[in-house]
Design an enzyme around this catalytic site. Sequence first.
Site, PDB file in Angstrom:
ATOM      1  N   SER A 290     -20.632  45.842   4.281  1.00 27.72           N
ATOM      2  CA  SER A 290     -21.462  46.200   3.132  1.00 27.72           C
ATOM      3  C   SER A 290     -20.623  46.105   1.850  1.00 27.72           C
ATOM      4  O   SER A 290     -20.076  45.043   1.555  1.00 27.72           O
ATOM      5  CB  SER A 290     -22.073  47.587   3.351  1.00 27.72           C
ATOM      6  OG  SER A 290     -23.117  47.840   2.447  1.00 27.72           O
ATOM      7  N   MET A 291     -20.487  47.182   1.080  1.00 24.26           N
ATOM      8  CA  MET A 291     -19.637  47.119  -0.101  1.00 24.26           C
ATOM      9  C   MET A 291     -18.234  46.649   0.261  1.00 24.26           C
ATOM     10  O   MET A 291     -17.591  45.901  -0.487  1.00 24.26           O
ATOM     11  CB  MET A 291     -19.549  48.491  -0.777  1.00 24.26           C
ATOM     12  CG  MET A 291     -18.657  48.507  -2.013  1.00 24.26           C
ATOM     13  SD  MET A 291     -18.381  50.157  -2.725  1.00 24.26           S
ATOM     14  CE  MET A 291     -17.029  50.727  -1.678  1.00 24.26           C
TER      15      MET A 291
END
Length: 261
Positions: free
Chosen positions: A99-100
């Site tokens: 994700s991030m």
Amino acid sequence: MPDTIDDSLWLRRYRQTDAVPAARLVCFPHAGGTAPFYRPVAFALRTADRVDVLAVQYPGRQDRRREDPVTDLRELAARSAEVLARQQPDLPFVLFGHSMGACVAFEVARRLEAEGRPPARLFVSGRRGPAVVQDAAAAVHGLDDDAIIAEIRRLNGSASMVLDDPDLMAAALPSLRADHRAIETYRAGPTDAVSCPITVLTGDRDPKTTVAEAEEWRAHTTGAFDLHVFPGGHFYLTDQMPAVLDILDRHLTTVTATAPA
């Protein structure tokens, strides 16, 4: 401003071995995530005896909660890259981010490559290509606390016991908001790229990333590219961990086999 805190606060090593490692795997957490998310990886990899597994602990959470969280993703990547560049011994390395963390890992790879230390491979998980424009209406970092918690619950990003504990959530919210600001205000340029191979992993029902958006990572490497789609949502990897580890092990076996003796 450069971070002067001891490198051991940035990097966590959960498994020590007597063997001399031949490669290093560095794992970057998702928004609101912590280094222990990757603790099982250090014990489940078949190649763990020859691979130094490190997990990054971002400022502003758990034992770093007294530090201000970083709200700029490029700054977070720059500070992480500085710490990684100092690690000894200097080993061939692989980066993995979810994700991030996928975008943080990408920016770290770009910085280390510019210094003549390219990773052997970059794994990006649960994230659309870094130049894909996000719908502004989907941003949550400017919303109230209840809305941020609702978003995390929707993605199943934290254990229910944390989401339902007001004290734990109050402690986690500053870093959650900062991380969402960092990733929601970040976008790579369409020609930003690394030379190392990129392996993309994604869930087929991820509400944050379509398979077509995950495919957009192809434009950000001049090296090899492969895409693996798993059953599941944004946190597909918690249910598909054996299959994810199998892919990691196959590539790490190649890296360790070609590492200098």
